[in-house]
Design a protein around this motif. Structure first.
Motif, PDB file in Angstrom:
ATOM      1  N   PRO A 195       0.809  -1.225   0.000  1.00  0.00           N
ATOM      2  CA  PRO A 195       0.000   0.000   0.000  1.00  0.00           C
ATOM      3  C   PRO A 195       0.843   1.276   0.000  1.00  0.00           C
ATOM      4  N   SER A 196       1.964   1.264   0.696  1.00  0.00           N
ATOM      5  CA  SER A 196       2.806   2.467   0.714  1.00  0.00           C
ATOM      6  C   SER A 196       3.428   2.727  -0.659  1.00  0.00           C
ATOM      7  N   GLN A 197       3.797   1.666  -1.378  1.00  0.00           N
ATOM      8  CA  GLN A 197       4.323   1.853  -2.733  1.00  0.00           C
ATOM      9  C   GLN A 197       3.244   2.408  -3.660  1.00  0.00           C
ATOM     10  N   VAL A 198       2.033   1.904  -3.515  1.00  0.00           N
ATOM     11  CA  VAL A 198       0.916   2.408  -4.317  1.00  0.00           C
ATOM     12  C   VAL A 198       0.700   3.886  -4.029  1.00  0.00           C
ATOM     13  N   GLY A 199       0.718   4.252  -2.750  1.00  0.00           N
ATOM     14  CA  GLY A 199       0.539   5.654  -2.376  1.00  0.00           C
ATOM     15  C   GLY A 199       1.612   6.546  -2.974  1.00  0.00           C
ATOM     16  N   LEU A 200       2.843   6.080  -2.934  1.00  0.00           N
ATOM     17  CA  LEU A 200       3.937   6.865  -3.507  1.00  0.00           C
ATOM     18  C   LEU A 200       3.756   7.049  -5.011  1.00  0.00           C
ATOM     19  N   LEU A 201       3.422   5.978  -5.699  1.00  0.00           N
ATOM     20  CA  LEU A 201       3.243   6.074  -7.143  1.00  0.00           C
ATOM     21  C   LEU A 201       2.080   6.985  -7.517  1.00  0.00           C
ATOM     22  N   PHE A 202       1.009   6.930  -6.738  1.00  0.00           N
ATOM     23  CA  PHE A 202      -0.136   7.770  -7.059  1.00  0.00           C
ATOM     24  C   PHE A 202       0.076   9.234  -6.688  1.00  0.00           C
ATOM     25  N   MET A 203       1.132   9.535  -5.936  1.00  0.00           N
ATOM     26  CA  MET A 203       1.485  10.937  -5.700  1.00  0.00           C
ATOM     27  C   MET A 203       2.102  11.556  -6.956  1.00  0.00           C
ATOM     28  N   VAL A 204       2.685  10.712  -7.792  1.00  0.00           N
ATOM     29  CA  VAL A 204       3.345  11.208  -8.995  1.00  0.00           C
ATOM     30  C   VAL A 204       2.313  11.704 -10.016  1.00  0.00           C
ATOM     31  N   GLN A 205       1.155  11.060 -10.102  1.00  0.00           N
ATOM     32  CA  GLN A 205       0.168  11.386 -11.137  1.00  0.00           C
ATOM     33  C   GLN A 205      -0.273  12.848 -11.107  1.00  0.00           C
ATOM     34  N   PRO A 206      -0.753  13.381  -9.971  1.00  0.00           N
ATOM     35  CA  PRO A 206      -1.158  14.795 -10.007  1.00  0.00           C
ATOM     36  C   PRO A 206       0.026  15.737 -10.200  1.00  0.00           C
ATOM     37  N   THR A 207       1.193  15.315  -9.740  1.00  0.00           N
ATOM     38  CA  THR A 207       2.389  16.136  -9.922  1.00  0.00           C
ATOM     39  C   THR A 207       2.730  16.252 -11.403  1.00  0.00           C
ATOM     40  N   LEU A 208       2.712  15.122 -12.098  1.00  0.00           N
ATOM     41  CA  LEU A 208       3.007  15.164 -13.527  1.00  0.00           C
ATOM     42  C   LEU A 208       1.891  15.864 -14.314  1.00  0.00           C
ATOM     43  N   ALA A 209       0.647  15.737 -13.860  1.00  0.00           N
ATOM     44  CA  ALA A 209      -0.440  16.465 -14.521  1.00  0.00           C
ATOM     45  C   ALA A 209      -0.178  17.968 -14.437  1.00  0.00           C
ATOM     46  N   PHE A 210       0.317  18.423 -13.303  1.00  0.00           N
ATOM     47  CA  PHE A 210       0.661  19.832 -13.131  1.00  0.00           C
ATOM     48  C   PHE A 210       1.784  20.229 -14.092  1.00  0.00           C
ATOM     49  N   VAL A 211       2.812  19.380 -14.177  1.00  0.00           N
ATOM     50  CA  VAL A 211       3.944  19.671 -15.065  1.00  0.00           C
ATOM     51  C   VAL A 211       3.478  19.726 -16.518  1.00  0.00           C
ATOM     52  N   GLY A 218       4.674  26.797  -6.896  1.00  0.00           N
ATOM     53  CA  GLY A 218       4.208  25.631  -7.646  1.00  0.00           C
ATOM     54  C   GLY A 218       5.342  24.664  -7.939  1.00  0.00           C
ATOM     55  N   TRP A 219       6.469  25.206  -8.388  1.00  0.00           N
ATOM     56  CA  TRP A 219       7.622  24.343  -8.690  1.00  0.00           C
ATOM     57  C   TRP A 219       8.217  23.744  -7.418  1.00  0.00           C
ATOM     58  N   THR A 220       8.141  24.478  -6.315  1.00  0.00           N
ATOM     59  CA  THR A 220       8.602  23.933  -5.033  1.00  0.00           C
ATOM     60  C   THR A 220       7.741  22.740  -4.639  1.00  0.00           C
ATOM     61  N   GLY A 221       6.442  22.842  -4.835  1.00  0.00           N
ATOM     62  CA  GLY A 221       5.542  21.724  -4.547  1.00  0.00           C
ATOM     63  C   GLY A 221       5.866  20.509  -5.386  1.00  0.00           C
ATOM     64  N   VAL A 222       6.150  20.719  -6.671  1.00  0.00           N
ATOM     65  CA  VAL A 222       6.536  19.615  -7.555  1.00  0.00           C
ATOM     66  C   VAL A 222       7.819  18.962  -7.034  1.00  0.00           C
ATOM     67  N   ALA A 223       8.801  19.779  -6.716  1.00  0.00           N
ATOM     68  CA  ALA A 223      10.088  19.247  -6.257  1.00  0.00           C
ATOM     69  C   ALA A 223       9.940  18.484  -4.945  1.00  0.00           C
ATOM     70  N   VAL A 224       9.201  19.043  -3.996  1.00  0.00           N
ATOM     71  CA  VAL A 224       9.013  18.380  -2.697  1.00  0.00           C
ATOM     72  C   VAL A 224       8.316  17.038  -2.886  1.00  0.00           C
ATOM     73  N   THR A 225       7.295  16.999  -3.725  1.00  0.00           N
ATOM     74  CA  THR A 225       6.565  15.749  -3.965  1.00  0.00           C
ATOM     75  C   THR A 225       7.468  14.705  -4.603  1.00  0.00           C
ATOM     76  N   LEU A 226       8.213  15.086  -5.631  1.00  0.00           N
ATOM     77  CA  LEU A 226       9.082  14.123  -6.303  1.00  0.00           C
ATOM     78  C   LEU A 226      10.201  13.637  -5.385  1.00  0.00           C
ATOM     79  N   VAL A 227      10.740  14.517  -4.548  1.00  0.00           N
ATOM     80  CA  VAL A 227      11.767  14.100  -3.584  1.00  0.00           C
ATOM     81  C   VAL A 227      11.152  13.136  -2.567  1.00  0.00           C
ATOM     82  N   ALA A 228       9.942  13.427  -2.100  1.00  0.00           N
ATOM     83  CA  ALA A 228       9.271  12.536  -1.143  1.00  0.00           C
ATOM     84  C   ALA A 228       9.039  11.157  -1.752  1.00  0.00           C
ATOM     85  N   VAL A 229       8.626  11.107  -3.005  1.00  0.00           N
ATOM     86  CA  VAL A 229       8.429   9.819  -3.680  1.00  0.00           C
ATOM     87  C   VAL A 229       9.755   9.083  -3.813  1.00  0.00           C
TER      88      VAL A 229
END
Length: 152
Positions: free
Chosen positions: A94-110, A124-135
């Motif tokens: 479940p944690s891997q699924v959660g991490l992968l699904f965090m990428v989807q809205p981030t990439l939609a933003f990009v 906005g770019w800080t949010g993208v960076a923080v999310t991708l680093v967290a993943v």
């Protein structure tokens, strides 16, 4: 404030949906991905119709181009993705699924910024960076628990 609450409610319901979908794909007598997609799609149609009728906000289009775009979007974006996700969910924690699904809205933003010209600033770019680093950090070896087989 209403938008924030709606977003949080969506996140909670989507999380439960993904966990239930993952669990349903791990049982021996599970539905095929196509049957599962049909059940979820029909449930979504009924729920959307009820919500739209209660808010008096149903929009219908008779334009062939609009219907064609929706069909292609549904076929490529929804059906193909659904098949891939349905096959992958039982193989991930479940944690891997959660991490992968965090990428989807981030990439939609990009994609929105790069392809559709959305204007964004440093926040906005800080949010993208923080999310991708967290993943990336969450996906490091030893960060996610081992998948356990569930007996039903």
């Amino acid at each position: 404030m209403q938008g924030l609450l709606a977003g949080l409610a969506s996140a909670v319901f989507y999380t439960f949906f993904l966990l239930l979908l993952r669990r349903s794909q791990m049982v021996a007598d599970r539905l095929s991905p196509a049957a599962g997609m049909a059940v979820v799609s029909l449930t979504g149609v009924v729920f959307s119709a009820v919500c739209g009728l209660s808010a008096d906000e149903i929009m219908l289009s008779t334009d062939f181009g609009t219907h064609l775009q929706l069909f292609v979007y549904g076929l490529l974006s929804q059906c193909l993705t659904w098949a891939i996700v349905s096959k992958a969910l039982p193989l991930l924690t479940p944690s891997q699924v959660g991490l992968l699904f965090m990428v989807q809205p981030t990439l939609a933003f990009v994609w929105d910024v790069l392809l559709l010209g959305r204007e964004t600033g440093g926040l906005g770019w800080t949010g993208v960076a923080v999310t991708l680093v967290a993943v990336a950090v969450g996906g490091l070896p030893g960060r996610t628990p081992e998948r356990k087989t569930v007996e039903v």
